[in-house]
Every structure is written in structure tokens, then in C-alpha cells.
Design an enzyme around this catalytic site. Structure first.
Site, mmCIF file in Angstrom:
data_model
loop_
_atom_site.group_PDB
_atom_site.id
_atom_site.type_symbol
_atom_site.label_atom_id
_atom_site.label_comp_id
_atom_site.label_asym_id
_atom_site.label_seq_id
_atom_site.Cartn_x
_atom_site.Cartn_y
_atom_site.Cartn_z
ATOM 1 N N ASN A 8 0.880 -1.175 0.000
ATOM 2 C CA ASN A 8 0.000 0.000 0.000
ATOM 3 C C ASN A 8 0.913 1.219 0.000
ATOM 4 O OD1 ASN A 8 -1.784 2.047 0.501
ATOM 5 N ND2 ASN A 8 -2.764 1.070 2.262
ATOM 6 N N LYS A 15 3.436 0.687 3.008
ATOM 7 C CA LYS A 15 3.270 -0.376 3.998
ATOM 8 C C LYS A 15 3.252 -1.692 3.249
ATOM 9 C CE LYS A 15 -0.198 2.151 6.295
ATOM 10 N NZ LYS A 15 -1.531 2.188 6.722
ATOM 11 N N ARG A 89 -2.504 -1.864 -3.509
ATOM 12 C CA ARG A 89 -3.712 -1.071 -3.300
ATOM 13 C C ARG A 89 -3.626 0.182 -4.178
ATOM 14 N NH1 ARG A 89 -5.262 3.180 1.159
ATOM 15 N NH2 ARG A 89 -7.430 3.440 0.573
ATOM 16 N N HIS A 178 -13.291 2.814 -0.345
ATOM 17 C CA HIS A 178 -13.321 1.770 0.698
ATOM 18 C C HIS A 178 -13.906 0.462 0.176
ATOM 19 C CE1 HIS A 178 -13.638 4.900 4.236
ATOM 20 N NE2 HIS A 178 -12.384 4.593 3.981
ATOM 21 N N HIS A 206 -18.422 1.460 7.338
ATOM 22 C CA HIS A 206 -16.972 1.473 7.580
ATOM 23 C C HIS A 206 -16.669 2.805 8.262
ATOM 24 C CE1 HIS A 206 -12.621 0.797 6.400
ATOM 25 N NE2 HIS A 206 -12.645 2.076 6.730
ATOM 26 N N LEU A 207 -16.423 2.763 9.572
ATOM 27 C CA LEU A 207 -16.233 3.997 10.335
ATOM 28 C C LEU A 207 -14.826 4.046 10.909
ATOM 29 C CD1 LEU A 207 -19.641 3.925 12.312
ATOM 30 C CD2 LEU A 207 -19.191 4.889 10.043
ATOM 31 N N GLY A 208 -13.899 4.539 10.123
ATOM 32 C CA GLY A 208 -12.522 4.737 10.580
ATOM 33 C C GLY A 208 -12.291 6.224 10.635
ATOM 34 N N GLY A 210 -11.480 7.900 7.876
ATOM 35 C CA GLY A 210 -12.398 8.102 6.759
ATOM 36 C C GLY A 210 -13.602 7.219 7.039
ATOM 37 N N ARG A 239 -12.968 15.355 7.798
ATOM 38 C CA ARG A 239 -13.706 15.787 6.593
ATOM 39 C C ARG A 239 -15.178 16.051 6.896
ATOM 40 N NH1 ARG A 239 -12.065 10.569 3.373
ATOM 41 N NH2 ARG A 239 -9.924 10.529 4.111
ATOM 42 N N GLY A 328 -12.001 1.336 12.842
ATOM 43 C CA GLY A 328 -11.686 1.795 14.200
ATOM 44 C C GLY A 328 -12.887 2.141 15.071
ATOM 45 N N GLU A 331 -15.762 -0.817 14.972
ATOM 46 C CA GLU A 331 -15.434 -2.040 15.715
ATOM 47 C C GLU A 331 -15.339 -1.800 17.220
ATOM 48 O OE1 GLU A 331 -11.894 -3.942 14.019
ATOM 49 O OE2 GLU A 331 -12.607 -3.371 12.027
ATOM 50 N N ASN A 332 -15.080 -0.543 17.618
ATOM 51 C CA ASN A 332 -14.721 -0.306 19.022
ATOM 52 C C ASN A 332 -15.675 0.549 19.842
ATOM 53 O OD1 ASN A 332 -12.062 -1.663 19.228
ATOM 54 N ND2 ASN A 332 -11.551 -0.246 17.577
ATOM 55 N N GLU A 383 -8.357 -5.280 5.053
ATOM 56 C CA GLU A 383 -8.185 -4.899 3.652
ATOM 57 C C GLU A 383 -6.994 -5.610 3.014
ATOM 58 O OE1 GLU A 383 -9.412 -0.493 3.062
ATOM 59 O OE2 GLU A 383 -9.075 -0.731 5.197
HETATM 60 P P1 ADP Z 1 -8.156 4.674 9.222
HETATM 61 O O1 ADP Z 1 -7.711 3.279 8.802
HETATM 62 O O2 ADP Z 1 -9.278 5.229 8.422
HETATM 63 O O3 ADP Z 1 -7.053 5.651 9.480
HETATM 64 P P2 ADP Z 1 -9.103 3.341 11.615
HETATM 65 O O4 ADP Z 1 -10.032 2.352 11.040
HETATM 66 O O5 ADP Z 1 -7.837 2.856 12.230
HETATM 67 O O6 ADP Z 1 -8.823 4.519 10.623
HETATM 68 O O7 ADP Z 1 -9.916 4.172 12.708
HETATM 69 C C1 ADP Z 1 -9.328 5.247 13.376
HETATM 70 C C2 ADP Z 1 -10.312 5.859 14.366
HETATM 71 O O8 ADP Z 1 -10.902 4.822 15.150
HETATM 72 C C3 ADP Z 1 -9.643 6.787 15.357
HETATM 73 O O9 ADP Z 1 -9.820 8.124 14.969
HETATM 74 C C4 ADP Z 1 -10.361 6.537 16.672
HETATM 75 O O10 ADP Z 1 -11.332 7.544 16.859
HETATM 76 C C5 ADP Z 1 -11.138 5.276 16.474
HETATM 77 N N1 ADP Z 1 -10.765 4.203 17.394
HETATM 78 C C6 ADP Z 1 -9.868 3.226 17.202
HETATM 79 N N2 ADP Z 1 -9.811 2.412 18.273
HETATM 80 C C7 ADP Z 1 -10.690 2.880 19.167
HETATM 81 C C8 ADP Z 1 -11.110 2.489 20.473
HETATM 82 N N3 ADP Z 1 -10.589 1.426 21.093
HETATM 83 N N4 ADP Z 1 -12.043 3.233 21.065
HETATM 84 C C9 ADP Z 1 -12.563 4.316 20.477
HETATM 85 N N5 ADP Z 1 -12.225 4.735 19.242
HETATM 86 C C10 ADP Z 1 -11.298 4.047 18.597
#
Ligand code: ADP
Length: 400
Positions: A8, A15, A89, A178, A206-208, A210, A239, A328, A331-332, A383
Site C-alpha cells: 500500500n 506499507k 492497493r 473503501h 466502515h467507520l474509521g 475516513g 472531513r 476503528g 469495531e470499538n 483490507e
Molecule cells: P483509518 O484506517 O481510516 O485511518 P481506523 O479504522 O484505524 O482509521 O480508525 C481510526 C479511528 O478509530 C480513530 O480516529 C479513533 O477515533 C477510532 N478508534 C480506534 N480504536 C478505538 C477504540 N478502542 N475506542 C474508540 N475509538 C477508537
């Protein structure tokens, strides 16, 4: 035994992961960064631990040299685990690439040409591809595009109500991003439920950093929230997501902001950061719990938008069988998942608060009640594994 190297690459870093495909086991992973700067840095992770080196890394070719040295010095041996193919990627495949594709000189030209649509991403990917092809000359290299999964969207979903001639001339349409993650998660959800993918209506959040949401009918993307660029749709870390486009005109005319300043504002200074000064949901959650109004409003704006999309996609699909959360935040963060689906009981969506708050890290977990018509799942995305799977499939099908 098939082994795939996944790369990537951006303009100043890349990476990698070396994946053994029988068990989809990561044999090694790493990062080469600050390429082109005086002090480059590389990190190589194996079962035995992490090693770090710093040195000047002139360009991507030198970067692959550093990676190969790390494999030679710290293992695993690439002679013992020779890669069968390399998967790259690539963010933007435009309307040209609707599936993973073996890279030829013509494909490189196409990726280069698509840099008009993804100036921040495609050039870096191409630098990585060229360097990797020189480092691994004799094996196939495959491009896996973030946009490809969404090429199945029907015209009414991907067409903007913009003057046709202008839109066509500048290739303005919704592409979606994504895609690799949405595909992986929807397939993993179907497998977990032991139901055929082709019979399922799914919504994947998909909530990261992005963020995007996709409506998937029978394994095909039919609608997604990111559009011409990854700026559209949900509220993200930095964003805006959806915005009245007239705001841009107003900022140009009234606030005299330049194009670059507006770009920076919308992509880097907005979203959760713009609303509350931080994009880490852990931080925002604890601040909101302590009574911080700005943090609370940021969370409320974020989840309000999630509910709006959940409702819209339930309507577009005519109901759903599965809703999944990944990345991120997906999942969390239990309270975000709960708020995203609040009020959707009428559509058969019932989240179990206990299950939702006791999700096991790294495992697929059902968080809906047993009597919920819609299965709600938390699905860890991967991914790299999805890129490796598609790479192997395309490389194996290749006519020699
Ligand atoms: P990307 O790959 O898009 O950079 P990720 O999927 O790693 O992002 O998600 C990053 C976001 O996930 C961080 O901004 C953070 O807010 C959130 N996050 C990750 N782990 C946790 C956790 N254990 N608790 C709360 N939020 C988390």
C-alpha cells in the site's frame, strides 16, 4: 503454498504485508516512511519482534531495497516463502477498472492518467508499483482498486444531477471508495451467518478516520456514501462529508478563501476535528461524558448523519437482512453503533445493549437481539487479506 506480498504505497511511504494464503497468516509486515527526506525510517515486524532502521531512503526503489534487507536480516526468508504475486492497493480505478487487474505497462498508463481524479493517491501508488515490479520482476503484480467494488452501482445511484455535458467532460460521477473493505466485510458477514451472499441485502458502515456506508444487494454495491472523492457522505475525522455546495461559493466570494484553503478546510480541518478539536472517539466520548458540549454536539452530528444514511439505504434496498459495523470506530465504539441504529425498530433492527457493549476484539460478533429481523454484526475488516485474496485469484487465473 501460495504467498502474497501486499503493498500500500503513498508518495512518501509504503506499507507491506507478506501473507501465507492457506491460513491467511501474516508472516511479516512493515512500513517504509519519509522516503525522499534526509532521515528515512523503516519498521519490520515478524513473529520474533519489531526492528527499526533509519537511513536516507532516496526513492521508492531504495525503499524496496530496505525492505528486502529487512527480510534478509530478520526473516522470514523470501527464498523459503517466495511471493507468488504482489498485490497493490490503488485508490482510484475510475470507470475503467471494475475488478482487480494484472498490471501491464498499459495498466500503469491508465493508473497514471487517473491521477487527474486522485492527485493525492494514484501517483504514490504508481511509484510503489514501478519500484516493486523492478524488485520482483518475475511474478505477476495486481492492482486492487478502492473504487472497483462500486462499479456495480446503477446509473441512477452514480449520476449527479449536474449538467450532463460538464459532468461527462470532466468524468464527474460518484465512484465510491473503501470498496475493498466493504467487499471483505459483506462476504465475512454472509459466511458468519452461513447464508449465501447472493440472497442477502446488506448495509456496511466502515467507520474509521475516513468513513463510508454502502448498500449491498446480493454481494453487489448498489449505493455508497462517498462520491466523486472520499469527501462526500458521512461526517469523518477531519472531513465534512455532505455539505451544501453553495457554502464553497460563499466562502470564495465572501470570505475570499482560495481553492487550496477551501480544500484544506473541508478535508483537514472539518469533521470531528472541526467540530470539537479532536478526531479520536475515545477522547470525544470521555469529554462528552464529563459534560463538554462541543464534544457532545460532534458526536450527535456524527450519529445523526449515520441514522439518515441507515434510513435511506433501508429504503433503497427495501429493508435489510444484515447491518455490519467495521473499522476503528465501527469495531470499538458501542455507543456510536447504538445511536446509528436508534429508532429503526420499525424496520426490524433491534440492538441488544449487553451484546453491543461486550464485543470481543478481532472476532465477528452479533449484537442484535435473537428476535431482531435484521442481524446486526461487528465485523473486523482486513483490507490486506482482501487485497491478497483478489491478487491470488487474478494471478492464478492469468493465461501465461
Ligand atoms: P483509518 O484506517 O481510516 O485511518 P481506523 O479504522 O484505524 O482509521 O480508525 C481510526 C479511528 O478509530 C480513530 O480516529 C479513533 O477515533 C477510532 N478508534 C480506534 N480504536 C478505538 C477504540 N478502542 N475506542 C474508540 N475509538 C477508537
Amino acid at each position: 503454498m501460495a504467498v502474497v506480498l501486499v503493498v500500500n504505497s503513498g508518495s512518501s511511504s509504503f506499507k507491506y504485508q507478506l501473507i501465507e494464503m492457506d491460513g491467511e497468516e501474516v508472516l511479516a509486515s512493515g512500513l517504509v516512511e519519509r522516503i525522499g527526506e534526509e532521515r528515512g525510517r523503516a519498521e519490520h515486524v515478524t513473529a520474533g519482534g519489531t526492528t527499526e532502521t533509519t537511513a536516507e531512503i532516496r526513492d521508492h526503489t531504495a525503499g524496496f531495497g530496505v525492505m528486502l534487507e529487512a527480510f534478509a536480516a530478520h526473516g522470514p526468508s523470501l527464498e523459503e516463502h517466495p511471493p507468488t504475486a504482489v498485490g497493490h492497493r490503488v485508490v482510484h480505478g475510475g470507470a475503467r477498472f471494475f475488478e482487480a487487474t494484472v498490471i501491464t505497462p498499459l495498466v500503469e498508463i491508465n493508473i497514471d492518467e487517473l491521477a487527474v481524479l486522485a492527485p493525492l493517491h494514484n501517483p504514490g501508488a504508481l511509484q510503489g508499483i514501478r519500484a516493486a515490479r523492478a524488485a520482483f520482476e518475475s511474478i505477476p503484480h495486481v492492482a486492487v482498486f478502492d473504487t472497483a467494488f462500486h462499479q456495480s452501482m446503477p446509473p441512477e445511484a452514480y449520476t449527479y444531477a449536474l449538467d450532463r455535458e460538464t459532468a461527462d467532460k470532466h468524468r464527474i460521477r460518484r465512484y465510491g471508495f473503501h470498496g475493498t473493505s466493504h467487499k471483505f466485510v459483506s462476504e465475512a458477514a454472509a459466511a458468519h451467518l452461513e447464508r449465501p451472499l447472493t440472497g442477502l441485502k446488506q448495509i456496511v458502515f466502515h467507520l474509521g478516520n475516513g468513513a463510508s456506508v454502502t448498500a449491498i444487494d446480493g454481494g453487489r454495491s448498489v449505493e455508497t456514501s462517498m462520491g466523486f472523492t472520499p469527501l462526500e457522505g458521512l461526517v469523518m475525522g477531519t472531513r465534512t462529508g455532505d455539505l451544501d455546495p453553495a457554502i464553497l461559493l460563499h466562502l470564495q466570494r465572501r470570505a475570499q478563501l482560495s481553492t487550496d484553503e477551501i480544500d484544506d478546510l473541508l478535508n483537514k480541518k472539518s469533521g470531528l476535528v472541526g467540530l470539537a478539536g479532536a478526531n479520536d472517539m475515545r477522547d470525544l466520548t470521555s469529554r462528552a461524558e464529563a459534560g463538554d458540549d462541543r464534544a457532545q454536539l460532534a458526536i450527535d452530528v456524527y450519529t445523526h448523519r449515520l441514522r439518515a444514511y441507515a434510513g435511506a439505504y433501508l429504503a433503497q434496498l427495501g429493508g435489510a437482512d444484515v447491518i455490519s459495523f467495521t473499522a476503528g470506530i465501527g469495531e470499538n465504539v458501542a455507543h456510536i453503533r447504538a445511536s446509528a441504529l436508534r429508532g429503526l425498530e420499525f424496520a426490524g433492527v433491534r440492538v441488544d445493549p449487553d451484546r453491543n457493549s461486550s464485543v470481543r476484539r478481532g472476532a465477528i460478533t452479533r449484537i442484535s437481539t435473537d428476535d431482531s429481523r435484521v442481524a446486526v454484526l461487528v465485523v473486523p475488516t482486513d483490507e490486506e487479506v482482501e487485497i491478497a485474496r483478489q491478487t491470488l485469484a487474478v494471478a492464478s487465473a492469468r493465461v501465461p
